[in-house]
Write a protein that holds these residues in place. Structure first.
Motif, PDB file in Angstrom:
ATOM      1  N   ARG A 130      62.006  25.194  74.848  1.00 18.72           N
ATOM      2  CA  ARG A 130      62.205  24.851  73.394  1.00 18.72           C
ATOM      3  C   ARG A 130      62.956  23.384  73.825  1.00 18.72           C
ATOM      4  N   LEU A 131      62.738  22.215  72.928  1.00 15.81           N
ATOM      5  CA  LEU A 131      63.607  21.162  73.277  1.00 15.81           C
ATOM      6  C   LEU A 131      64.406  20.874  71.918  1.00 15.81           C
ATOM      7  N   TYR A 132      65.449  20.436  72.016  1.00 14.34           N
ATOM      8  CA  TYR A 132      66.398  19.826  71.214  1.00 14.34           C
ATOM      9  C   TYR A 132      66.802  18.487  71.100  1.00 14.34           C
ATOM     10  N   PRO A 133      65.796  17.690  70.273  1.00 11.50           N
ATOM     11  CA  PRO A 133      65.942  16.175  70.087  1.00 11.50           C
ATOM     12  C   PRO A 133      66.876  16.316  68.931  1.00 11.50           C
ATOM     13  N   ALA A 134      67.194  15.081  68.576  1.00 15.27           N
ATOM     14  CA  ALA A 134      68.358  14.749  67.434  1.00 15.27           C
ATOM     15  C   ALA A 134      67.765  15.279  66.062  1.00 15.27           C
TER      16      ALA A 134
ATOM     17  N   GLU B  52      44.807  18.654  74.126  1.00 15.01           N
ATOM     18  CA  GLU B  52      45.292  17.445  73.230  1.00 15.01           C
ATOM     19  C   GLU B  52      46.675  17.035  73.660  1.00 15.01           C
ATOM     20  N   SER B  53      46.894  15.803  73.229  1.00  8.89           N
ATOM     21  CA  SER B  53      48.118  15.118  73.198  1.00  8.89           C
ATOM     22  C   SER B  53      49.051  15.995  72.624  1.00  8.89           C
ATOM     23  N   GLY B  54      50.328  16.075  73.293  1.00  7.56           N
ATOM     24  CA  GLY B  54      51.291  16.689  72.359  1.00  7.56           C
ATOM     25  C   GLY B  54      51.273  18.244  72.514  1.00  7.56           C
ATOM     26  N   CYS B  55      50.290  18.777  73.432  1.00 11.16           N
ATOM     27  CA  CYS B  55      50.162  20.354  73.512  1.00 11.16           C
ATOM     28  C   CYS B  55      51.128  20.907  74.519  1.00 11.16           C
ATOM     29  N   GLY B  56      51.842  20.285  74.986  1.00 10.70           N
ATOM     30  CA  GLY B  56      53.039  20.782  76.057  1.00 10.70           C
ATOM     31  C   GLY B  56      52.660  20.754  77.485  1.00 10.70           C
ATOM     32  N   LYS B  57      51.572  19.844  77.977  1.00 13.13           N
ATOM     33  CA  LYS B  57      51.540  19.714  79.296  1.00 13.13           C
ATOM     34  C   LYS B  57      52.183  19.434  80.365  1.00 13.13           C
ATOM     35  N   THR B  58      53.007  18.161  80.049  1.00 11.18           N
ATOM     36  CA  THR B  58      54.098  17.610  80.629  1.00 11.18           C
ATOM     37  C   THR B  58      55.409  18.628  80.705  1.00 11.18           C
ATOM     38  N   VAL B  59      55.738  18.707  79.562  1.00  7.07           N
ATOM     39  CA  VAL B  59      57.008  19.546  79.358  1.00  7.07           C
ATOM     40  C   VAL B  59      56.831  20.985  80.019  1.00  7.07           C
ATOM     41  N   MET B  60      55.642  21.593  79.965  1.00  4.03           N
ATOM     42  CA  MET B  60      55.689  22.786  80.632  1.00  4.03           C
ATOM     43  C   MET B  60      55.776  22.681  82.222  1.00  4.03           C
TER      44      MET B  60
ATOM     45  N   LEU C 222      63.535  16.734  82.437  1.00  2.41           N
ATOM     46  CA  LEU C 222      63.454  16.801  80.921  1.00  2.41           C
ATOM     47  C   LEU C 222      63.327  15.308  80.235  1.00  2.41           C
ATOM     48  N   PRO C 223      62.536  15.265  79.081  1.00  5.10           N
ATOM     49  CA  PRO C 223      62.499  13.821  78.412  1.00  5.10           C
ATOM     50  C   PRO C 223      64.225  13.199  78.432  1.00  5.10           C
ATOM     51  N   PRO C 224      64.125  12.106  78.479  1.00  2.00           N
ATOM     52  CA  PRO C 224      65.636  11.497  78.433  1.00  2.00           C
ATOM     53  C   PRO C 224      66.404  11.648  77.260  1.00  2.00           C
ATOM     54  N   GLY C 225      67.488  12.048  77.304  1.00  7.80           N
ATOM     55  CA  GLY C 225      68.453  12.223  76.039  1.00  7.80           C
ATOM     56  C   GLY C 225      68.172  13.479  75.245  1.00  7.80           C
ATOM     57  N   VAL C 226      67.247  14.335  75.785  1.00  7.24           N
ATOM     58  CA  VAL C 226      66.734  15.803  74.971  1.00  7.24           C
ATOM     59  C   VAL C 226      67.173  17.001  75.826  1.00  7.24           C
ATOM     60  N   SER C 227      68.187  17.699  75.234  1.00  5.35           N
ATOM     61  CA  SER C 227      68.502  19.242  75.963  1.00  5.35           C
ATOM     62  C   SER C 227      67.378  20.136  75.724  1.00  5.35           C
TER      63      SER C 227
ATOM     64  N   PHE D 154      54.203  11.384  88.315  1.00  3.24           N
ATOM     65  CA  PHE D 154      54.456  11.284  86.898  1.00  3.24           C
ATOM     66  C   PHE D 154      53.443  10.370  85.971  1.00  3.24           C
ATOM     67  N   GLN D 155      53.272  10.618  84.988  1.00  7.62           N
ATOM     68  CA  GLN D 155      52.479  10.395  83.874  1.00  7.62           C
ATOM     69  C   GLN D 155      52.136   8.736  83.988  1.00  7.62           C
ATOM     70  N   ASP D 156      53.046   8.199  84.105  1.00  8.51           N
ATOM     71  CA  ASP D 156      52.973   6.535  83.686  1.00  8.51           C
ATOM     72  C   ASP D 156      53.751   5.830  84.804  1.00  8.51           C
TER      73      ASP D 156
ATOM     74  N   THR E 191      45.058  16.843  83.038  1.00 10.57           N
ATOM     75  CA  THR E 191      44.236  15.703  82.509  1.00 10.57           C
ATOM     76  C   THR E 191      43.440  15.818  81.365  1.00 10.57           C
ATOM     77  N   HIS E 192      42.940  14.654  80.818  1.00 12.05           N
ATOM     78  CA  HIS E 192      42.239  14.755  79.539  1.00 12.05           C
ATOM     79  C   HIS E 192      40.849  14.607  79.880  1.00 12.05           C
ATOM     80  N   ASP E 193      40.615  14.366  81.167  1.00 14.04           N
ATOM     81  CA  ASP E 193      39.136  13.980  81.550  1.00 14.04           C
ATOM     82  C   ASP E 193      38.104  15.064  82.249  1.00 14.04           C
TER      83      ASP E 193
HETATM   84  N1  LIG Z   1      61.613  13.222  74.013  1.00 18.58           N
HETATM   85  C1  LIG Z   1      61.105  14.226  72.949  1.00 18.58           C
HETATM   86  N2  LIG Z   1      61.721  14.288  71.985  1.00 18.58           N
HETATM   87  C2  LIG Z   1      61.069  15.240  71.112  1.00 18.58           C
HETATM   88  N3  LIG Z   1      60.207  16.003  71.086  1.00 18.58           N
HETATM   89  C3  LIG Z   1      59.297  15.760  72.457  1.00 18.58           C
HETATM   90  C4  LIG Z   1      60.008  14.827  73.299  1.00 18.58           C
HETATM   91  N4  LIG Z   1      59.168  14.829  74.472  1.00 18.58           N
HETATM   92  C5  LIG Z   1      58.000  15.667  74.221  1.00 18.58           C
HETATM   93  N5  LIG Z   1      58.326  16.139  72.933  1.00 18.58           N
HETATM   94  C6  LIG Z   1      57.464  17.068  72.244  1.00 18.58           C
HETATM   95  O1  LIG Z   1      57.094  18.236  72.982  1.00 18.58           O
HETATM   96  C7  LIG Z   1      55.649  18.715  72.792  1.00 18.58           C
HETATM   97  C8  LIG Z   1      54.844  18.688  74.101  1.00 18.58           C
HETATM   98  O2  LIG Z   1      55.095  17.464  74.568  1.00 18.58           O
HETATM   99  P1  LIG Z   1      54.281  17.090  76.041  1.00 18.58           P
HETATM  100  O3  LIG Z   1      54.752  15.591  76.427  1.00 18.58           O
HETATM  101  O4  LIG Z   1      54.330  18.079  76.957  1.00 18.58           O
HETATM  102  O5  LIG Z   1      52.613  16.978  75.637  1.00 18.58           O
HETATM  103  P2  LIG Z   1      51.642  16.633  76.481  1.00 18.58           P
HETATM  104  O6  LIG Z   1      50.680  17.797  76.346  1.00 18.58           O
HETATM  105  O7  LIG Z   1      51.728  16.246  77.859  1.00 18.58           O
HETATM  106  O8  LIG Z   1      50.823  15.182  75.786  1.00 18.58           O
HETATM  107  P3  LIG Z   1      50.231  14.259  76.406  1.00 18.58           P
HETATM  108  O9  LIG Z   1      48.692  14.386  76.639  1.00 18.58           O
HETATM  109  O10 LIG Z   1      50.302  13.084  75.241  1.00 18.58           O
HETATM  110  O11 LIG Z   1      50.890  13.536  77.502  1.00 18.58           O
HETATM  111  C9  LIG Z   1      55.308  17.712  71.951  1.00 18.58           C
HETATM  112  O12 LIG Z   1      55.052  18.560  70.471  1.00 18.58           O
HETATM  113  C10 LIG Z   1      56.196  16.690  71.793  1.00 18.58           C
HETATM  114  O13 LIG Z   1      56.135  15.926  70.645  1.00 18.58           O
END
Ligand SMILES: Nc1ncnc2c1ncn2[C@@H]1O[C@H](COP(=O)(O)OP(=O)(O)OP(=O)(O)O)[C@@H](O)[C@H]1O
Ligand SMILES: [Mg+2]
Length: 295
Positions: free
Chosen positions: A11-15, A40-48, A56-61, A85-87, A186-188
């Protein structure tokens, strides 16, 4: 050697509140093997893949539950697990020479990833390198601690096709030489086909389908996986073939989804789908399939 994710929940805690980014995800990958993580983008691959390592993403607990282990022990970032890393352009400090950022033995490592003239590359600043070179430099940096696992987040996405091929060749070769376990985000589909032994398909923070790449690419069973692969001529996908977009959008992850997260977009959903979360049975998490089987 076994690299195992067990019940990962993040669970992420952005503002703005809470994001249920990853919800009870488990997988494993062995030495010399590749697990592709798609969705798909946003499904949690990177965070997982990164939050359990403390990235963690910067500034997010965040709260992280579950475990990521290498042969049963908590892996050390860099030493046990290297991360690509992704970028790359934003992962490098623009003001420091590439060699300094790759680490000790930079020239040797840059040579390992087949960069021509590694001495010159080591002396260069990031903006002086092409995307493909920078990507390979990042792989070199991830190998500096001689890890047994490499997590590569979209390592070819930003590259043109010939560069993509080179980067994939480098990854395959390193894997064969060093016995690396590779977690490849990957998306590919072409990349999945070429590299993956196993695939895990993520949707809204969960794995909806997982299994051997050969099975999953040719006979996907979850309606989401079928949707992703629908427009792809399976036998001859080339690297660069991205998953197709599906109609609609994934749910906001500000609340934990109760039933199947894909149900609102699913062409074959039944009443049961909205109720409880489907379990992953034989690699597929789908009420419709369970229902059909039980009849
Ligand atoms: N810095 C952040 N602040 C708030 N929410 C975030 C942050 N980084 C990621 N999230 C949320 O966490 C969830 C998972 O994001 P994640 O980056 O893991 O997706 P992803 O599958 O890697 O997407 P992509 O294919 O675009 O890289 C998404 O709902 C995203 O909006
Ligand atoms: Mg990502």
């Amino acid at each position: 050697m076994s690299f195992v994710a067990s019940g990962l929940t993040v669970r992420l805690y952005p503002a703005t509140g809470v994001v249920h980014a990853v919800d009870d995800v488990s997988w494993s990958v062995e030495a010399g093997k590749t697990l592709a993580i798609v969705g798909e983008s946003g499904c949690g691959k990177t965070v997982m893949s990164l939050a359990p390592l403390g990235l963690l993403p910067p500034g997010v607990s965040a709260d992280v539950e579950g475990s990521l282990t290498l042969d049963g022990a908590v892996p050390k970032l860099g030493r046990d697990v290297g991360v690509v890393f992704q970028d790359p352009p934003s992962a490098f400090n623009p003001l420091r020479r590439v060699g300094k950022q790759v680490g000790e033995r930079a020239v040797e490592l840059l040579e390992l990833v087949r960069l021509p003239d590694p001495e010159r590359v080591a002396r260069a600043y990031p903006h002086e390198l092409s995307g493909g070179m920078l990507q390979r430099a990042m792989i070199a940096g991830a190998l500096a601690g001689e890890p047994r696992v490499l997590i590569a987040d979209e390592p070819t996405t930003a590259l043109d096709p010939s560069m993509q091929d080179q980067v994939l060749d480098v990854l395959s070769e390193l894997q064969a030489r060093l016995g690396l376990a590779l977690v490849l985000i990957t998306h590919d589909i072409g990349v999945v086909k070429r590299m993956a032994d196993d695939v895990a398909v993520m949707y809204a923070g969960r794995i909806v389908e997982s299994g051997p790449a050969a099975r999953l690419l040719h006979a996907p069973e979850h309606p989401y996986t079928r949707g992703l692969l629908a427009a792809v001529p399976a036998p001859d996908v080339e690297p660069g073939t991205r998953f197709v977009g599906l109609d609609g959008a994934p749910p906001e992850l500000t609340e934990r989804v109760r039933g199947c997260a894909f149900a609102p977009r699913c062409p074959v959903a039944i009443d049961a789908c909205a109720g409880v979360r489907p379990e992953l049975i034989d690699g597929v998490s789908c009420h419709v399939r369970t229902h059909a089987r039980s009849r």
